[in-house]
Design a protein around this motif. Structure first.
Motif, PDB file in Angstrom:
ATOM      1  N   THR A  28     -60.594 -62.439  31.578  1.00 42.86           N
ATOM      2  CA  THR A  28     -61.830 -62.703  30.741  1.00 42.86           C
ATOM      3  C   THR A  28     -62.587 -63.750  31.573  1.00 42.86           C
ATOM      4  OG1 THR A  28     -60.285 -64.443  29.836  1.00 42.86           O
ATOM      5  CG2 THR A  28     -60.372 -62.225  28.741  1.00 42.86           C
ATOM      6  N   HIS A  29     -63.722 -63.972  30.954  1.00 37.75           N
ATOM      7  CA  HIS A  29     -64.576 -64.932  31.555  1.00 37.75           C
ATOM      8  C   HIS A  29     -64.069 -66.301  31.363  1.00 37.75           C
ATOM      9  CE1 HIS A  29     -68.534 -66.766  32.791  1.00 37.75           C
ATOM     10  NE2 HIS A  29     -68.674 -67.345  31.693  1.00 37.75           N
ATOM     11  N   ASN A  30     -63.976 -67.128  32.492  1.00 37.66           N
ATOM     12  CA  ASN A  30     -63.543 -68.494  32.592  1.00 37.66           C
ATOM     13  C   ASN A  30     -62.054 -68.594  32.050  1.00 37.66           C
ATOM     14  OD1 ASN A  30     -65.791 -69.507  33.629  1.00 37.66           O
ATOM     15  ND2 ASN A  30     -66.677 -69.907  31.534  1.00 37.66           N
ATOM     16  N   ARG A  31     -61.449 -67.330  32.099  1.00 36.62           N
ATOM     17  CA  ARG A  31     -59.901 -67.221  31.779  1.00 36.62           C
ATOM     18  C   ARG A  31     -59.788 -67.688  30.233  1.00 36.62           C
ATOM     19  NH1 ARG A  31     -55.944 -65.109  34.294  1.00 36.62           N
ATOM     20  NH2 ARG A  31     -56.017 -64.780  36.601  1.00 36.62           N
ATOM     21  N   GLN A  32     -60.585 -67.472  29.289  1.00 41.80           N
ATOM     22  CA  GLN A  32     -60.473 -67.909  28.089  1.00 41.80           C
ATOM     23  C   GLN A  32     -59.435 -67.030  27.328  1.00 41.80           C
ATOM     24  OE1 GLN A  32     -64.497 -68.743  26.181  1.00 41.80           O
ATOM     25  NE2 GLN A  32     -65.123 -67.883  27.754  1.00 41.80           N
ATOM     26  N   PRO A  33     -58.482 -67.732  26.524  1.00 37.42           N
ATOM     27  CA  PRO A  33     -57.608 -67.060  26.067  1.00 37.42           C
ATOM     28  C   PRO A  33     -57.770 -66.240  24.807  1.00 37.42           C
ATOM     29  CG  PRO A  33     -57.236 -69.147  25.595  1.00 37.42           C
ATOM     30  CD  PRO A  33     -58.655 -69.127  26.429  1.00 37.42           C
ATOM     31  N   PHE A  34     -58.662 -65.230  24.917  1.00 37.06           N
ATOM     32  CA  PHE A  34     -59.051 -64.552  23.535  1.00 37.06           C
ATOM     33  C   PHE A  34     -58.044 -63.867  23.050  1.00 37.06           C
ATOM     34  CE2 PHE A  34     -63.265 -64.490  25.850  1.00 37.06           C
ATOM     35  CZ  PHE A  34     -63.972 -65.518  25.148  1.00 37.06           C
ATOM     36  N   PHE A  35     -57.144 -63.299  24.024  1.00 31.90           N
ATOM     37  CA  PHE A  35     -55.937 -62.405  23.426  1.00 31.90           C
ATOM     38  C   PHE A  35     -54.984 -63.225  22.862  1.00 31.90           C
ATOM     39  CE2 PHE A  35     -57.977 -59.775  26.923  1.00 31.90           C
ATOM     40  CZ  PHE A  35     -59.039 -59.260  26.079  1.00 31.90           C
ATOM     41  N   SER A  36     -54.951 -64.386  22.699  1.00 34.84           N
ATOM     42  CA  SER A  36     -53.916 -65.244  22.008  1.00 34.84           C
ATOM     43  C   SER A  36     -53.942 -64.837  20.405  1.00 34.84           C
ATOM     44  CB  SER A  36     -54.192 -66.906  22.256  1.00 34.84           C
ATOM     45  OG  SER A  36     -53.935 -66.931  23.411  1.00 34.84           O
ATOM     46  N   ASP A  37     -55.256 -64.374  19.968  1.00 35.14           N
ATOM     47  CA  ASP A  37     -55.578 -63.811  18.666  1.00 35.14           C
ATOM     48  C   ASP A  37     -54.990 -62.421  18.802  1.00 35.14           C
ATOM     49  OD1 ASP A  37     -56.523 -62.569  16.764  1.00 35.14           O
ATOM     50  OD2 ASP A  37     -58.283 -64.215  16.395  1.00 35.14           O
ATOM     51  N   TRP A  38     -53.718 -61.936  18.212  1.00 39.17           N
ATOM     52  CA  TRP A  38     -53.104 -60.944  18.481  1.00 39.17           C
ATOM     53  C   TRP A  38     -54.251 -59.805  17.769  1.00 39.17           C
ATOM     54  CZ3 TRP A  38     -49.384 -61.470  21.323  1.00 39.17           C
ATOM     55  CH2 TRP A  38     -48.720 -62.452  21.309  1.00 39.17           C
ATOM     56  N   ARG A  39     -55.039 -59.833  16.853  1.00 38.81           N
ATOM     57  CA  ARG A  39     -55.962 -59.052  16.276  1.00 38.81           C
ATOM     58  C   ARG A  39     -57.064 -58.658  17.284  1.00 38.81           C
ATOM     59  NH1 ARG A  39     -56.348 -61.707  10.394  1.00 38.81           N
ATOM     60  NH2 ARG A  39     -54.443 -60.575   9.677  1.00 38.81           N
ATOM     61  N   ALA A  40     -57.393 -59.717  18.332  1.00 39.30           N
ATOM     62  CA  ALA A  40     -58.345 -59.399  19.172  1.00 39.30           C
ATOM     63  C   ALA A  40     -57.662 -58.846  20.359  1.00 39.30           C
ATOM     64  CB  ALA A  40     -58.885 -60.764  19.763  1.00 39.30           C
ATOM     65  N   ALA A  41     -56.434 -59.043  20.458  1.00 38.36           N
ATOM     66  CA  ALA A  41     -55.672 -58.327  21.671  1.00 38.36           C
ATOM     67  C   ALA A  41     -55.646 -56.773  21.132  1.00 38.36           C
ATOM     68  CB  ALA A  41     -54.451 -59.003  21.796  1.00 38.36           C
ATOM     69  N   ARG A  42     -55.303 -56.623  19.916  1.00 36.62           N
ATOM     70  CA  ARG A  42     -54.969 -55.159  19.491  1.00 36.62           C
ATOM     71  C   ARG A  42     -56.390 -54.434  19.478  1.00 36.62           C
ATOM     72  NH1 ARG A  42     -50.420 -53.302  19.870  1.00 36.62           N
ATOM     73  NH2 ARG A  42     -51.062 -51.547  18.536  1.00 36.62           N
ATOM     74  N   LEU A  43     -57.615 -54.960  19.612  1.00 37.27           N
ATOM     75  CA  LEU A  43     -58.802 -54.241  19.760  1.00 37.27           C
ATOM     76  C   LEU A  43     -58.815 -53.805  21.017  1.00 37.27           C
ATOM     77  CD1 LEU A  43     -61.174 -56.477  17.720  1.00 37.27           C
ATOM     78  CD2 LEU A  43     -60.528 -54.155  16.966  1.00 37.27           C
ATOM     79  N   LEU A  44     -58.674 -54.590  22.040  1.00 41.38           N
ATOM     80  CA  LEU A  44     -58.465 -53.947  23.472  1.00 41.38           C
ATOM     81  C   LEU A  44     -57.557 -52.912  23.538  1.00 41.38           C
ATOM     82  CD1 LEU A  44     -58.961 -54.114  26.524  1.00 41.38           C
ATOM     83  CD2 LEU A  44     -57.242 -56.051  26.731  1.00 41.38           C
TER      84      LEU A  44
END
Length: 157
Positions: A28-44
């Motif tokens: 992710t850009h600037n290593r932002q932990p977007f996938f700490s949100d499980w719903r966001a991770a499930r979209l990936l």
């Protein structure tokens, strides 16, 4: 050093071979932990599965970490860059929408490693799915929900 020259270096020597197994890493850009949100991770995860359903790649193993993912896949159709770009682009659009944000989601490019034809993919898959353990997120891989490996259901991690 700017992001562009580094991005260009990531593409030097890259070739796509149908049925070749690749280990892909995207951050992710600037290593932002977007996938700490499980719903966001499930979209990936949904986009990784869509690539398989579309016949673009066979997913052998993957793990989604808070700020990156690893994907062991066998290329089936199109060029490698095109398949990874599709996954990243569609995931970014969905996740940005879900998170109510806009702007760059991924670092440019991705890292890939083609596995040798005589290389056993199972140790590579085990290494991938053990990432959450090495990162200290869980003690056992089965305690982490964001991974899959199609032949490792019974592994003891």
């Amino acid at each position: 050093m700017s992001a562009r020259p580094q991005s260009r270096r990531l593409r030097v020597g890259r070739c796509s071979q149908i049925d070749q197994v690749y280990l892909i890493t995207a951050v992710t850009h600037n290593r932002q932990p977007f996938f700490s949100d499980w719903r966001a991770a499930r979209l990936l995860v949904h986009q990784l599965r869509k690539a398989q359903w579309a016949g673009l790649a066979d997913s052998l193993s993957w793990v989604v970490m808070p700020d990156h993912f690893h994907w062991l896949m066998q290329l089936k159709h199109r060029e490698l860059s095109s398949v990874v770009h599709r996954v990243k682009c569609q995931a970014a659009g969905q996740i940005n929408g879900y998170l109510g944000r806009s702007g760059q989601f991924w670092q440019r490019g991705f890292h890939d490693r083609a596995l040798r034809s005589d290389e056993d993919v199972r140790p590579v898959a085990r290494y991938i799915i053990a990432n959450p353990i090495r990162a200290g997120l869980v003690k056992r891989v089965h305690d982490y929900p964001l991974w899959d490996a199609h032949w490792l259901d019974g592994c003891e991690y």
